[in-house]
Motif scaffolding. Structure first.
Motif, PDB file in Angstrom:
ATOM      1  N   LEU A  92       0.831  -1.204   0.000  1.00 44.42           N
ATOM      2  CA  LEU A  92       0.000   0.000   0.000  1.00 44.42           C
ATOM      3  C   LEU A  92       0.866   1.255   0.000  1.00 44.42           C
ATOM      4  O   LEU A  92       0.535   2.258  -0.646  1.00 44.42           O
ATOM      5  CB  LEU A  92      -0.909  -0.016   1.243  1.00 44.42           C
ATOM      6  CG  LEU A  92      -1.843   1.186   1.405  1.00 44.42           C
ATOM      7  CD1 LEU A  92      -2.810   1.283   0.247  1.00 44.42           C
ATOM      8  CD2 LEU A  92      -2.594   1.088   2.737  1.00 44.42           C
ATOM      9  N   ILE A 114       1.752   2.461  -3.376  1.00 46.82           N
ATOM     10  CA  ILE A 114       0.647   3.127  -4.064  1.00 46.82           C
ATOM     11  C   ILE A 114       0.470   4.557  -3.555  1.00 46.82           C
ATOM     12  O   ILE A 114       0.337   5.507  -4.337  1.00 46.82           O
ATOM     13  CB  ILE A 114      -0.656   2.327  -3.872  1.00 46.82           C
ATOM     14  CG1 ILE A 114      -0.529   0.930  -4.515  1.00 46.82           C
ATOM     15  CG2 ILE A 114      -1.856   3.078  -4.444  1.00 46.82           C
ATOM     16  CD1 ILE A 114      -0.353   0.941  -6.013  1.00 46.82           C
ATOM     17  N   THR A 115       0.486   4.711  -2.239  1.00 53.11           N
ATOM     18  CA  THR A 115       0.278   6.055  -1.691  1.00 53.11           C
ATOM     19  C   THR A 115       1.451   6.972  -2.038  1.00 53.11           C
ATOM     20  O   THR A 115       1.261   8.163  -2.288  1.00 53.11           O
ATOM     21  CB  THR A 115       0.071   6.002  -0.174  1.00 53.11           C
ATOM     22  OG1 THR A 115       1.211   5.374   0.433  1.00 53.11           O
ATOM     23  CG2 THR A 115      -1.169   5.218   0.175  1.00 53.11           C
ATOM     24  N   ARG A 156       3.175   6.804  -4.745  1.00 53.92           N
ATOM     25  CA  ARG A 156       2.968   7.154  -6.153  1.00 53.92           C
ATOM     26  C   ARG A 156       1.831   8.161  -6.309  1.00 53.92           C
ATOM     27  O   ARG A 156       1.814   8.947  -7.246  1.00 53.92           O
ATOM     28  CB  ARG A 156       2.657   5.870  -6.915  1.00 53.92           C
ATOM     29  CG  ARG A 156       2.695   5.975  -8.413  1.00 53.92           C
ATOM     30  CD  ARG A 156       2.729   4.585  -9.011  1.00 53.92           C
ATOM     31  NE  ARG A 156       2.671   4.628 -10.460  1.00 53.92           N
ATOM     32  CZ  ARG A 156       2.888   3.575 -11.244  1.00 53.92           C
ATOM     33  NH1 ARG A 156       3.183   2.401 -10.703  1.00 53.92           N
ATOM     34  NH2 ARG A 156       2.813   3.681 -12.548  1.00 53.92           N
ATOM     35  N   GLY A 157       0.869   8.103  -5.395  1.00 55.06           N
ATOM     36  CA  GLY A 157      -0.266   9.007  -5.504  1.00 55.06           C
ATOM     37  C   GLY A 157      -0.048  10.361  -4.860  1.00 55.06           C
ATOM     38  O   GLY A 157      -0.832  11.288  -5.069  1.00 55.06           O
ATOM     39  N   ARG A 158       1.041  10.485  -4.090  1.00 57.80           N
ATOM     40  CA  ARG A 158       1.248  11.728  -3.336  1.00 57.80           C
ATOM     41  C   ARG A 158       1.371  12.965  -4.237  1.00 57.80           C
ATOM     42  O   ARG A 158       0.800  14.005  -3.918  1.00 57.80           O
ATOM     43  CB  ARG A 158       2.477  11.570  -2.427  1.00 57.80           C
ATOM     44  CG  ARG A 158       2.481  12.523  -1.267  1.00 57.80           C
ATOM     45  CD  ARG A 158       3.257  11.973  -0.074  1.00 57.80           C
ATOM     46  NE  ARG A 158       2.549  10.941   0.644  1.00 57.80           N
ATOM     47  CZ  ARG A 158       3.037   9.721   0.916  1.00 57.80           C
ATOM     48  NH1 ARG A 158       4.238   9.398   0.532  1.00 57.80           N
ATOM     49  NH2 ARG A 158       2.321   8.848   1.592  1.00 57.80           N
ATOM     50  N   TYR A 190      -0.120  13.529  -7.005  1.00 58.18           N
ATOM     51  CA  TYR A 190      -1.474  13.875  -7.431  1.00 58.18           C
ATOM     52  C   TYR A 190      -2.232  14.527  -6.286  1.00 58.18           C
ATOM     53  O   TYR A 190      -2.995  15.466  -6.482  1.00 58.18           O
ATOM     54  CB  TYR A 190      -2.217  12.625  -7.913  1.00 58.18           C
ATOM     55  CG  TYR A 190      -1.564  11.941  -9.071  1.00 58.18           C
ATOM     56  CD1 TYR A 190      -1.432  12.591 -10.293  1.00 58.18           C
ATOM     57  CD2 TYR A 190      -1.071  10.658  -8.961  1.00 58.18           C
ATOM     58  CE1 TYR A 190      -0.822  11.976 -11.365  1.00 58.18           C
ATOM     59  CE2 TYR A 190      -0.463  10.021 -10.020  1.00 58.18           C
ATOM     60  CZ  TYR A 190      -0.337  10.691 -11.227  1.00 58.18           C
ATOM     61  OH  TYR A 190       0.264  10.072 -12.279  1.00 58.18           O
ATOM     62  N   GLN A 191      -2.019  14.013  -5.087  1.00 61.64           N
ATOM     63  CA  GLN A 191      -2.713  14.579  -3.935  1.00 61.64           C
ATOM     64  C   GLN A 191      -2.250  16.011  -3.670  1.00 61.64           C
ATOM     65  O   GLN A 191      -3.059  16.905  -3.417  1.00 61.64           O
ATOM     66  CB  GLN A 191      -2.462  13.715  -2.698  1.00 61.64           C
ATOM     67  CG  GLN A 191      -3.271  14.162  -1.495  1.00 61.64           C
ATOM     68  CD  GLN A 191      -2.915  13.376  -0.253  1.00 61.64           C
ATOM     69  OE1 GLN A 191      -1.746  13.290   0.132  1.00 61.64           O
ATOM     70  NE2 GLN A 191      -3.903  12.770   0.365  1.00 61.64           N
ATOM     71  N   VAL A 198       7.854  11.631  -8.805  1.00 63.57           N
ATOM     72  CA  VAL A 198       7.942  12.776  -9.692  1.00 63.57           C
ATOM     73  C   VAL A 198       8.093  14.045  -8.874  1.00 63.57           C
ATOM     74  O   VAL A 198       7.710  14.109  -7.717  1.00 63.57           O
ATOM     75  CB  VAL A 198       6.704  12.891 -10.592  1.00 63.57           C
ATOM     76  CG1 VAL A 198       6.589  11.697 -11.494  1.00 63.57           C
ATOM     77  CG2 VAL A 198       5.467  13.082  -9.756  1.00 63.57           C
TER      78      VAL A 198
END
Lengths: 165, 240
Positions: free
Chosen positions: B31, B34-35, B37-39, B41-42, B191
């Motif tokens: 998990l 995933i988080t 990688r999503g940071r 975007y957040q 990124v």
């Protein structure tokens, strides 16, 4: 862990396999599908307030994964290895029925494949499938009928019961 | 054969589901991966999911220019309202930014020539980018470029990384009109995001011989991917 994070963690654990298989069934490539699905879950986590209220969060993830540009530059480094080998990769997933199913799916037009994935694999109803794909419900029915007819000509169900057909 | 309304109880549907449930899948990632990688975007969403962001792959060559423009103070709203297909040009000198000749401005971007031979491209608003207009503007500024929508072109082997080669560089905002999260160093594999008002400086002189800049616009995610390609050898695809 916050409540939102706990909810997302539960959704992620429960939905990863189904979403990954749906994406793989659409793209025909498990390696690419894994990257795209991870990217989609990452975006779902970042927008969990919105995604958690979506009528079909798994479909949201699958659509995000299939988004044409979303993970292009993630794919870039893998492109050489993957280029032109989608069907071969699908067929290499196994030697049994799953390989035949993947190959049959790959032979469908892209839109029919998407309809099958959302309607049959993710069990969305016609209207939700239509909204996900941005097409009319009648168009979903038409794609579904054609896809099922094409698949039935290639695959012989082992549990055939003619009363349902 | 009726597959229209309720195909999911048919033997064929069960066969499809059963077969695909047997499909070997890689192990579910942690998990935390995933988080992580999503940071980005957040952070972008928390910053209002607006403003001009520029995202560069930390370990890769591709650069992503995010076209989310609400945080950007439009320099000249009357000019920025110009349709993308009708760019305007001016030869006046802008002493504030250091640009001296030939700015080209549309609703979607501003391209200016700088005194040192570089050009500055700023993607200004959430207007849809017109590829032909941007390509024409880049060409007029002497920048060999290929601009497409929904199509992504690469060369194999790939030319040098445009950032490392000095072809592209990022300018941080001079005067943000709203507080945004401060840029921070990216974690490995993550990124990097930069704040609104960021512009991309293009140095045509640094472009390796035989290359051009590719700009791929994705209307789905409202972003532009850019990279170097070899003019005489590249391939394009419509989907990932």
């Amino acid at each position: 862990m916050s409540r939102d994070n706990a909810e997302f963690a539960e959704f992620f654990a429960a939905s990863w396999d189904a979403c990954l298989r749906a994406v793989a069934a659409t793209t025909g490539n498990m390696t690419l599908a894994e990257d795209q699905t991870a990217e989609a879950f990452a975006r779902a986590w970042a927008s969990w307030h919105k995604v958690s209220r979506h009528p079909a969060p798994k479909a949201w993830v699958v659509r995000a994964a299939l988004n044409a540009g979303a993970s292009w530059w993630h794919r870039r480094s893998k492109e050489t290895a993957l280029s032109g080998h989608d069907i071969a990769a699908a067929e290499s997933q196994g030697t049994g029925l799953e390989a035949a199913v993947l190959t049959a799916l790959r032979r469908l037009p892209a839109r029919q494949r998407e309809v099958i994935v959302l309607r049959v694999l993710l069990d969305l109803d016609i209207d939700t499938t239509a909204r996900q794909l941005g097409i009319a419900s009648g168009t979903v029915r038409a794609h579904l009928s054609r896809a099922m007819t094409a698949l039935s000509s290639e695959l012989t169900p082992t549990t055939t019961t003619e009363t349902n057909r | 054969m009726n597959h229209d309304e309720n195909p999911n109880d048919s033997p064929l549907s069960r066969e499809l589901r059963d077969a695909l449930s047997e499909l070997a899948t890689p192990e579910r990632p942690p998990l935390a991966a995933i988080t992580s990688r999503g940071r980005p975007y957040q952070r972008r969403r928390l910053a209002g999911f607006a403003g001009l962001g520029v995202t560069a792959a930390a370990a890769g060559a591709a650069l992503t220019l995010l076209l989310t423009g609400a945080l950007v103070a439009t320099p000249d709203r009357s000019t920025a309202a110009t349709p993308p297909t009708a760019p305007t040009r001016s030869t006046s000198t802008n002493t504030t930014t250091g640009t001296v000749v030939g700015p080209m401005q549309t609703a979607a971007f501003i391209l200016t020539s700088n005194a040192n031979g570089t050009d500055t491209l700023t993607l200004t608003t959430n207007q849809m980018l017109d590829p032909a207009t941007l390509q024409q503007a880049l060409t007029q500024h002497g920048i060999p470029a290929l601009v497409k929508t929904g199509t992504y072109c690469t060369s194999n082997p790939a030319p040098p990384d445009p950032v490392s080669a000095g072809v592209l560089s990022i300018q941080l905002p001079r005067a943000p009109h709203r507080m945004v999260p401060a840029p921070r160093s990216p974690a490995p594999g993550e990124v990097q995001e930069m704040a609104a008002h960021t512009a991309t400086v293009i140095n045509p002189a640094a472009m390796p011989s035989g290359t051009e800049l590719f700009f791929g616009y994705s209307s789905n995610i409202h972003a532009v991917f850019t990279d170097l390609i070899y003019t005489s050898s590249y391939t394009c695809s419509n989907s990932p």
